[in-house]
Design a protein around this motif. Structure first.
Motif, PDB file in Angstrom:
ATOM      1  N   LYS A  44       1.767 -21.121 -10.666  1.00 21.30           N
ATOM      2  CA  LYS A  44       1.251 -22.490 -10.816  1.00 21.30           C
ATOM      3  C   LYS A  44       2.114 -23.477 -10.032  1.00 21.30           C
ATOM      4  O   LYS A  44       2.730 -24.392 -10.580  1.00 21.30           O
ATOM      5  N   LEU A  45       2.121 -23.232  -8.711  1.00 21.44           N
ATOM      6  CA  LEU A  45       2.893 -24.081  -7.813  1.00 21.44           C
ATOM      7  C   LEU A  45       1.990 -24.564  -6.676  1.00 21.44           C
ATOM      8  O   LEU A  45       1.067 -23.859  -6.248  1.00 21.44           O
ATOM      9  N   LEU A  46       2.269 -25.771  -6.189  1.00 22.26           N
ATOM     10  CA  LEU A  46       1.620 -26.323  -5.023  1.00 22.26           C
ATOM     11  C   LEU A  46       2.673 -26.501  -3.945  1.00 22.26           C
ATOM     12  O   LEU A  46       3.660 -27.222  -4.144  1.00 22.26           O
ATOM     13  N   PHE A  47       2.479 -25.839  -2.798  1.00 23.81           N
ATOM     14  CA  PHE A  47       3.402 -25.949  -1.674  1.00 23.81           C
ATOM     15  C   PHE A  47       2.800 -26.903  -0.648  1.00 23.81           C
ATOM     16  O   PHE A  47       1.626 -26.764  -0.268  1.00 23.81           O
ATOM     17  N   ALA A  48       3.581 -27.858  -0.199  1.00 22.05           N
ATOM     18  CA  ALA A  48       3.146 -28.832   0.794  1.00 22.05           C
ATOM     19  C   ALA A  48       4.085 -28.789   1.978  1.00 22.05           C
ATOM     20  O   ALA A  48       5.286 -29.084   1.844  1.00 22.05           O
ATOM     21  N   GLY A  49       3.554 -28.396   3.146  1.00 15.19           N
ATOM     22  CA  GLY A  49       4.346 -28.417   4.369  1.00 15.19           C
ATOM     23  C   GLY A  49       4.193 -29.766   5.061  1.00 15.19           C
ATOM     24  O   GLY A  49       3.069 -30.247   5.252  1.00 15.19           O
ATOM     25  N   LEU A  50       5.312 -30.360   5.424  1.00 14.85           N
ATOM     26  CA  LEU A  50       5.297 -31.735   5.921  1.00 14.85           C
ATOM     27  C   LEU A  50       5.583 -31.791   7.419  1.00 14.85           C
ATOM     28  O   LEU A  50       6.118 -30.842   8.016  1.00 14.85           O
ATOM     29  N   ALA A  51       5.234 -32.948   7.998  1.00 15.65           N
ATOM     30  CA  ALA A  51       5.518 -33.162   9.413  1.00 15.65           C
ATOM     31  C   ALA A  51       7.014 -33.213   9.676  1.00 15.65           C
ATOM     32  O   ALA A  51       7.469 -32.942  10.791  1.00 15.65           O
ATOM     33  N   THR A  55       9.990 -30.255   6.124  1.00 14.52           N
ATOM     34  CA  THR A  55      10.305 -29.928   4.740  1.00 14.52           C
ATOM     35  C   THR A  55       9.086 -29.316   4.059  1.00 14.52           C
ATOM     36  O   THR A  55       7.946 -29.686   4.341  1.00 14.52           O
ATOM     37  N   VAL A  56       9.374 -28.413   3.117  1.00 17.61           N
ATOM     38  CA  VAL A  56       8.337 -27.863   2.257  1.00 17.61           C
ATOM     39  C   VAL A  56       8.628 -28.318   0.842  1.00 17.61           C
ATOM     40  O   VAL A  56       9.701 -28.009   0.288  1.00 17.61           O
ATOM     41  N   LEU A  57       7.732 -29.066   0.243  1.00 19.93           N
ATOM     42  CA  LEU A  57       7.865 -29.513  -1.137  1.00 19.93           C
ATOM     43  C   LEU A  57       7.081 -28.578  -2.041  1.00 19.93           C
ATOM     44  O   LEU A  57       5.973 -28.139  -1.700  1.00 19.93           O
ATOM     45  N   VAL A  58       7.667 -28.294  -3.206  1.00 24.05           N
ATOM     46  CA  VAL A  58       7.045 -27.394  -4.174  1.00 24.05           C
ATOM     47  C   VAL A  58       6.800 -28.198  -5.447  1.00 24.05           C
ATOM     48  O   VAL A  58       7.748 -28.607  -6.131  1.00 24.05           O
ATOM     49  N   PHE A  59       5.507 -28.434  -5.771  1.00 24.95           N
ATOM     50  CA  PHE A  59       5.121 -29.191  -6.955  1.00 24.95           C
ATOM     51  C   PHE A  59       4.637 -28.233  -8.036  1.00 24.95           C
ATOM     52  O   PHE A  59       3.697 -27.460  -7.793  1.00 24.95           O
ATOM     53  N   PRO A  60       5.246 -28.235  -9.220  1.00 25.00           N
ATOM     54  CA  PRO A  60       4.667 -27.473 -10.337  1.00 25.00           C
ATOM     55  C   PRO A  60       3.311 -28.078 -10.722  1.00 25.00           C
ATOM     56  O   PRO A  60       3.171 -29.297 -10.831  1.00 25.00           O
ATOM     57  N   LEU A  61       2.321 -27.240 -10.917  1.00 24.44           N
ATOM     58  CA  LEU A  61       0.985 -27.742 -11.231  1.00 24.44           C
ATOM     59  C   LEU A  61       0.905 -28.332 -12.630  1.00 24.44           C
ATOM     60  O   LEU A  61       0.080 -29.229 -12.876  1.00 24.44           O
ATOM     61  N   ASP A  62       1.737 -27.837 -13.555  1.00 24.86           N
ATOM     62  CA  ASP A  62       1.666 -28.316 -14.932  1.00 24.86           C
ATOM     63  C   ASP A  62       2.711 -29.369 -15.235  1.00 24.86           C
ATOM     64  O   ASP A  62       2.867 -29.788 -16.383  1.00 24.86           O
ATOM     65  N   SER A  63       3.449 -29.765 -14.231  1.00 33.31           N
ATOM     66  CA  SER A  63       4.501 -30.754 -14.464  1.00 33.31           C
ATOM     67  C   SER A  63       4.646 -31.605 -13.215  1.00 33.31           C
ATOM     68  O   SER A  63       4.395 -31.149 -12.103  1.00 33.31           O
ATOM     69  N   ARG A  64       5.055 -32.860 -13.381  1.00 30.39           N
ATOM     70  CA  ARG A  64       5.243 -33.734 -12.236  1.00 30.39           C
ATOM     71  C   ARG A  64       6.709 -34.130 -12.078  1.00 30.39           C
ATOM     72  O   ARG A  64       7.039 -35.075 -11.385  1.00 30.39           O
TER      73      ARG A  64
END
Length: 1516
Positions: free
Chosen positions: A1222-1229, A1232-1241
């Motif tokens: 339950k993770l969201l990975f976001a690759g940025l310009a 950096t790669v940010l990892v957001f927990p889906l059940d927590s902010r």
């Protein structure tokens, strides 16, 4: 033979009917003696009618034409109805010594001098009475006299036979012994009959004399007949032996029942074999060509009939011939012949068709169509298809493609191009003659005639005819074709020509009139030159005998038609006349004879009249006696037209005046509803297949339930043959019978019906039915269904009319509406789901609404403009849309009717802009060929053409019209020209700076200024009157952007400009500019409503709509309008209730701005990047926020709104979801790669980049979601995703490697054993094993690798590229197993792909807006579904996949595939623009159980292989 006849009609004929229907053939059983009394069956008129029917069957039947039931009766010899004078004198001479016989003869016959030659006519003995002693005596007298006259050689043997042969003998002679094909003789033999001849029960079996003795002469004739048939035609003879019984043929007797059953079986087998033999003899021919040849034969035959007796019109024909010769070497208008109904236009055109080649004096192809008389001439689309096919065959040109034949707009364009192609051939001419334009699309004449070419090229002639008056199409033609010299009126004949015409008709019929009758005829028709009226007078007068005293004829056509109906009612049963004419007039297209007899058999009132005085012959079935219809048909035949339509020959009323009189006389509102009700019962099949109907016959005294034996009416006769008659007629009759509930339930609410109608007749035919019913149905549901069908048009036209396409399209569009629309939409969705669930073919089934539903902004998609659309203009007064295209065409669309009214040809370069003027009646177009053309929109004619000279290479162009000054300003990039609209003369010209081209030009009429804006942001103001420069300045509001487009706000005296950075600003000639808004991308175009209250701004594939307010403009719609290709232009409709947008892919879309969004419409998420990913089985969607790509929007699909926003602090380049952790990975310009927990902010993890300022180009998770690959342009990081508390931990990077290649990474996939598969922008593909630091090059693609995906077992991989090639790889051997080529000229390329959960299939999303499924086992393409949007990512589920689309919808599809695919059809069989190819790249096939395990392959096969480019991989 009553039992045998009933057995054939009751069981054998229905079985043969079903067999013929499956072959696509009509079937009609004609037995004129069934249901008639013996006296009627034996008279001379019945014998003549039987022979006529036999000849008709032999002429028209494809297989079996005649079936004879022969027993032990020869039958009586009928008295001739008419005896010629010479024959009469020979017979009378033999009776000179028998005065009583002479007296009898003189009493029974009267001399008719109107017959040519004169003849003697038998007087009626008594209507319906049994033969009396006098008739028997008369028969005997004639027989003896004929015998003696023949012996003396005074009459021929054929004349002698008229008095000595029975009806059976004549029929066997014509049907069997003549050698005619299609004959079957069923011969009944009773071996013990001779021993029982004297018994009373044997009386009906054999011929007997009046005294009861056996008629030996008749029995002798019968024996000779049987012997001749056995000797000459044994193959046609089928002998059936019947055991003797006192009750003769009794179906309850087992032996007799077996005999009847075998009789029927033999008959069915013989008839079926004959039919199959005939069908197998002919060469195979396509249905289109078969229909064309039938059409040509029909119209040639009709033309020959129309000119059979031609009188007068020589001067008119000579003038037409002279006009054709004059026009043969120049461009010219079509010719239109007009006149009152029945004035003779058809005969003139048919005679012109016969003489065309002689008139032109050269090789000439003549095409004749009598419109409305055949299926190929019933409506505009079929007519154009028929004409195009015939012209291509006649001139040796390629036939129109299937996609062209299926679309009306494409057909109209193809027809215009075809005429110009033919006109360029200097050695032959073409004459197209179209008669009765009123009968083309009857009821739709208000739409005009959009396909009509207004100018014919040299050597191409188009001649039309139409009626004048209220009901004619003349007004529509005058609106379209405004050349007064094109119209030729056809007037009445002169008085002497009218008399000559009647005399010729009488002579052709072998009749004349007495002087008194002739005087009466001309006195009734003083100075009458109306051919239609003269025809009616002829048909009335040719039946007059010289001894009859006729009544005066009616002076007018209407009164004469009423007189005709009254005469028919006197001759036949009045109720029968009323019902026959009423049913034919009430039908939509006409009725076949078999259908009419079935309908009469369902009408209880008709049956009560037919069986008023006697009991029907059968106790099981009840039919209308066919003899009554055939007698009426003989008198009606001049007034009935035969129309080959829907696989049958239909009868329709031939004359408009007769149709109007029939409606007035027999179809009052209650009667009309009753007639439509019976027709609806017949075409619905309510009383077929053994269903019995109640009736109380007068002679039975009690109600009976009897089978009417009417034809069954299934939707499909076979898998490929639809019941076109039911499809065409049933909705019409249910509606006019007032049975709307049944109409909605069984027709418009039945998916089987909808699909059958689309597959057999096309989408337009179904929409015509729906449009017919919408005004009469309450509620919005039918309108929603109609809109959903219209939205399906692109898929049906592109992919072909397939059942699965329509079912899946309708389900995907209507499913969100099912709960709120339970009456019609809900049942349709349930039926679609049920059919898709049981479909035997591999199929993708929508599990939720995933396509644009009806009731939303998009109302229609207009197709048919073959190249990209570059310019739009709206004519608000005329409701016309003017479209300019890349191929130089200017098309005028009627948006409401959704068809093209004109295709304007002349430009040779891309049309860059169009403008409408003169209250919407004129349009001016400019093209890159530097030509300006002024068009008349209503007529389609070109007013003038001019060339704007003095320009370098083609430059951007814009048009501005000042109607007050009658000037049009044409602004090129480096020149502005002002031209007079009236004279086309140059007013002035302003040269510009070629180094700083003008991007946009605006005419500010209120300020008498001309304002230009250049690429260097220089605003220049010029005098509108003289063209002198008044001043210049630089833009102040948007200093760092380049102007790209502009639109003029005349009321404000300003210009609204768009810029390369997305800015939209208000510009004027003064010093101040105003920034209005900023678009997400560069402004491509701007469009302003006529009242300047709405503004449309195009950027990329989107259009944003703004509403004017006091501060400028604000957003009008929450969502932007979206195409699948770059939007080129837009225009607002009347009252600003719609906006029309067009894109490079040639689609024109109509959007509704007037009504608010419906409550049932699911809100689409606004992803502009194509990076959307999903979680929680598609419940949530994550995508970069519109307008701020440094944030991630969390979209709740159930609520249809954004639930949250995640701040990423830098532009998001890629997204990936790990469902397990339950993770969201976001690759940025920023890298950096940010990892957001889906059940927590709260706990957001960060993976820093390996090098500064390198953007992330790709993220990939392994199938177990324990490895993460992060790709940069030439670097890949491999990280471990480990379980943790409270959230998983990201460890590493465990491995980092560099590609060291000039290309950059385009796509990446991660494996659980730290291997990485990555594709490059140049097409190279590599597998890198991090643990061994080895790279394995795979065979390169020829273009950018757009996607790579690994199977769930991590043994296989799939890759796709921009050129549409897919490859299946064995990761154990690094070898390509299958190379799959998907070639689509529509839009090639692969966007994404994935394996199914069981690794048996690959799902791929393509750039042509479709999703395909192919088998891993053998590469077979299993399914293809057009989804109207590009699928940006595919995530597999347990039974299918979830996929977000570029339109903001989520596809939820279930893939079902039968275990056996032996009968699988090609999913692209109807898709003319796509080809699927499979190429094996290894010798060994895959195992049947699934993908092979390649772990045991030798290490030698996995060694690194040299690539065409060297590379170095570094482990850090």
């Amino acid at each position: 033979m009553d039992a045998e006849r009933e057995a054939l009609l009751g069981s054998a004929c229905p079985e043969l009917l079903t067999f013929c229907q499956k072959q696509g053939l009509p079937f009609e059983a004609v037995d004129l003696r069934w249901g008639t009394r013996n006296s009627e069956a034996a008279d001379q008129l019945t014998a003549e009618l039987c022979l006529e029917e036999l000849e008709r069957c032999q002429r028209t039947s494809l297989g079996p034409a005649f079936v004879a039931l022969v027993g032990d009766q020869y039958g009586p010899c009928a008295i001739p109805h008419r005896i010629k004078e010479k024959e009469w004198e020979a017979l009378r001479a033999q009776l000179s010594a028998r005065p009583r016989d002479l007296e009898l003869l003189a009493r029974c016959f009267r001399r008719d001098e109107n017959s040519v030659p004169a003849s003697y006519v038998l007087q009626a003995v008594g209507a319906g009475a049994a033969p009396g002693p006098e008739e028997a005596t008369l028969n005997s007298v004639l027989c003896s006299a004929a015998q003696e006259a023949w012996r003396l050689g005074l009459i021929s043997e054929e004349q002698w036979q008229r008095y000595h042969r029975s009806g059976l003998h004549w029929e066997l002679e014509r049907g069997v012994l003549s050698g005619a094909p299609g004959t079957t003789v069923l011969l009944r033999e009773i071996p013990e009959l001779a021993r029982h001849l004297l018994q009373e029960c044997a009386l009906p079996v054999v011929d007997r004399l009046p005294d009861g003795c056996v008629d030996a002469v008749a029995q002798g004739h019968l024996s000779i007949l049987k012997h001749r048939m056995a000797q000459e035609w044994p193959g046609a003879l089928s002998v059936h032996r019947l055991p003797w019984a006192r009750d003769l043929v009794n179906p309850k007797n087992k032996a007799h029942a077996r005999y009847l059953r075998e009789l029927g079986q033999r008959f069915v087998a013989s008839a079926s074999l004959q039919l199959l033999q005939v069908l197998g003899e002919g060469p195979p021919i396509s249905p289109d060509l078969a229909g064309l040849f039938q059409d040509i034969r029909h119209h040639l035959w009709q033309g020959a009939q129309a000119t059979r007796v031609f009188c007068g019109r020589q001067e008119l024909l000579a003038q037409l011939g002279q006009r054709l010769r004059q026009d043969d070497h120049r461009a010219h208008s079509p010719l239109v012949l007009f006149g009152a109904a029945g004035i003779g236009k058809t005969s003139v055109l048919c005679r012109l068709a016969e003489q065309a080649a002689g008139l032109l004096g050269r090789k000439t192809v003549t095409v004749l169509r009598l419109l409305g008389t055949s299926q190929g001439s019933a409506d505009a689309r079929r007519l154009l298809a028929s004409l195009c096919l015939q012209l291509c065959l006649a001139f040796g040109l390629p036939a129109p493609p299937t996609l062209v034949l299926q679309a009306y707009t494409r057909l109209a364009h193809f027809f215009h191009v075809l005429l110009h192609t033919v006109g360029c051939r200097d050695f032959e001419s073409l004459v197209i003659i179209l008669d009765a334009m009123d009968d083309l699309n009857p009821g739709c004449r208000s739409q005009g005639i959009p396909w009509l070419p207004l100018t014919c090229p040299p050597r191409v002639h188009l001649v039309l005819s139409t009626c004048s008056g209220l009901h004619g199409a003349l007004d529509a033609l005058r609106t379209t074709l405004q050349d007064p010299d094109a119209y030729w009126e056809v007037g009445p004949l002169q008085a002497d020509q009218g008399q000559e015409m009647v005399q010729r008709l009488l002579a052709a019929a072998g009749r004349t009139l007495s002087p008194a009758q002739r005087d009466l005829l001309w006195a009734s028709l003083p100075e009458c030159g109306h051919p239609g009226r003269l025809q009616l007078a002829f048909h009335e007068a040719h039946s007059w005998a010289s001894f009859s005293v006729p009544a005066p004829l009616a002076p007018t056509t209407e009164e004469a038609t009423h007189q005709l109906c009254a005469r028919l009612e006197l001759t036949h049963d009045p109720l029968l006349v009323a019902r026959v004419l009423g049913y034919i007039a009430a039908s939509r297209h006409g009725l076949a004879e078999a259908e009419l007899k079935d309908v009469l058999s369902l009408d209880n009132e008709v049956l009560l009249a037919a069986y008023r005085d006697w009991t029907p012959p059968s106790q099981e079935l009840l039919r209308f006696p066919p003899l009554l219809w055939v007698r009426l048909r003989r008198d009606l035949s001049p007034y009935l037209a035969q129309r080959p339509m829907h696989g049958a020959t239909l009868l329709a009323l031939a004359h408009r005046q007769l149709a109007e009189v029939v409606r007035t006389r027999y179809l009052s509102p209650p009667e009309s509803a009753a007639r439509h009700g019976v027709l609806a019962d017949f075409f619905s099949g309510a009383w077929s297949q053994g269903t019995k109907k109640h009736i109380a016959l007068p002679c039975t005294g009690r109600p009976l339930s009897l089978d009417r034996k009417v034809a069954p009416q299934p939707l499909w006769f076979s898998d490929s043959i639809a019941n076109e008659r039911k499809l065409a007629e049933l909705p019409f009759h249910l509606l006019h019978a007032g049975r709307t509930e049944e109409l909605l339930r069984d027709v418009l609410g039945d998916m089987s019906w909808l699909s059958c109608r689309v597959l057999s007749g096309g989408l337009d035919a179904l929409l015509d039915d729906v449009d017919l019913c919408v005004p009469h149905v309450d509620g919005p549901e039918l309108g929603l269904v109609r809109e959903a069908l219209e939205l399906c048009r692109p898929a049906l036209e592109l992919r072909g009319a397939e059942r699965s396409v329509l079912y899946s399209e309708m389900l995907a569009r209507l499913q969100p509406l099912a709960a709120s629309c339970p009456a019609l939409v809900g049942p349709l969705c349930q039926q679609a789901q049920a059919w898709l669930h049981t479909c035997p073919q591999p199929l993708l089934v929508p599990l939720a609404g995933c396509l644009q539903p009806p009731g939303g902004a998009l109302r229609a998609t207009l197709t048919g403009c073959h190249r990209g659309i570059t310019a739009l203009a709206w004519s608000p007064e005329e409701r016309l849309l003017v479209v300019g295209t890349q191929d130089g065409m200017v098309t005028v669309w009627d948006v409401q009717e959704q068809h093209a009214t004109h295709v304007l040809m002349g430009h040779t370069g891309e049309v860059t802009c169009v403008a409408v003027l003169a209250r919407g009646t004129l349009a001016i177009s400019a093209s890159r060929d530097r030509m300006l053309r002024l068009w008349h929109l209503l007529s389609g004619r070109e007013r003038w053409t001019l060339r704007d000279t003095g320009l370098p290479d083609p430059q951007p162009c814009s048009l501005h019209v000042d109607e007050a000054q009658d000037v049009v300003y044409v602004a090129w990039g480096s020149q502005i020209s002002a031209w007079s609209l009236q004279t086309a003369a140059l007013v002035f010209r302003i040269p510009g700076d070629i180094s700083d081209l003008w991007v946009c030009t605006a005419v500010l009429a209120s300020h008498t200024q001309l304002l230009t804006l250049s690429r260097g942001s220089v605003v220049s103001v010029w005098s509108l009157a003289t063209g002198h420069l008044q001043g210049t300045r630089l833009l102040s509001s948007v200093p760092e952007e380049t102007p790209t487009c502009a639109v003029t706000a005349q009321k404000q005296g300003r210009v609204i400009a768009g810029f390369s950075g997305g800015s939209v600003a208000m510009v004027n000639g003064g010093l101040r500019d105003q920034l209005l808004d900023r678009l997400p991308g560069a402004a491509w175009f701007l469009a302003l409503a006529e009242d300047e209250s709405l503004l449309a701004a195009g950027f990329g594939r989107h259009v944003r709509v703004f509403l004017a307010d006091t501060a400028g403009f604000r957003r009008f719609m929450a969502t932007d309008l979206e195409h699948e290709d770059t939007v080129e232009t837009a225009v607002f409709g009347p009252q600003n209730n719609l906006i029309v947008t067009s894109s490079r892919d040639g689609l024109v879309q109509v959007w509704d701005l007037s009504s608010p969004q419906q409550r049932w419409r699911p809100s689409a998420f606004l992803d502009r990047t194509g990076l959307a990913t999903v979680s929680h089985q598609g419940s949530y969607v994550y995508f970069p926020k519109v307008g701020d790509k440094s944030k991630v929007t969390v979209w709740d699909l159930a609520e249809g709104e954004a639930q949250d926003t995640l701040d990423a602090s830098s532009e998001v380049r890629c997204l990936e979801v790990a469902e397990g952790p339950k993770l969201l990975f976001a690759g940025l310009a920023s890298g950096t790669v940010l990892v957001f927990p889906l059940d927590s902010r709260q706990d957001v993890l960060c993976v820093p980049p390996p090098e500064a300022r390198k953007p992330v180009v790709g993220l990939a998770l392994s199938k177990r979601e324990d490895r993460l690959a992060v790709a940069y342009d030439n670097i890949v990081l491999v990280l471990d995703v480990a379980p943790g508390d409270p959230c998983p931990a990201i460890e590493g990077p465990e491995y980092t490697f560099y590609t060291q290649l000039p290309e950059t990474i385009a796509s990446v996939a991660a494996l659980g054993d730290h291997r990485v598969l990555y594709g490059m922008t140049g097409g190279d593909l590599f597998l890198y094993a991090c643990a061994d630091s080895q790279v394995f090059p795979l065979d390169a693609h020829g273009s950018r690798v757009t996607c790579v995906a690994v199977s769930h077992g991590e043994q296989l991989a799939v890759s796709g590229c921009q050129e549409g090639r897919l490859c299946l790889w064995d990761l154990g051997t690094c070898a390509c197993r299958l190379e799959l080529g998907y070639t689509s000229s529509y839009c090639p390329g692969v966007r994404c792909a994935c394996f199914s959960k069981d690794d048996k299939y690959v799902f791929a999303g393509l750039q042509d807006r479709s999703v395909i499924v192919w088998s891993v086992l053998d590469g077979t393409l299993l399914a293809s579904q057009f989804v109207h949007a590009v699928v940006t990512r595919i995530t597999p589920t347990s039974n299918g996949f979830i996929a977000p689309t570029s339109h903001g919808y989520i596809l939820r599809e279930r893939f079902q595939c039968p275990t056996s695919r032996a009968s699988q059809q090609d999913p692209l069989r109807n898709f003319q623009k796509a080809v699927w190819r499979v190429k094996w790249r290894q010798k060994q096939n895959l195992a049947m159980g699934g993908p092979q395990d390649s772990a045991s392959e030798g290490a030698q096969e996995r060694e690194p292989k040299p690539n065409k480019r060297s590379q170095v991989c570094l482990i850090v």
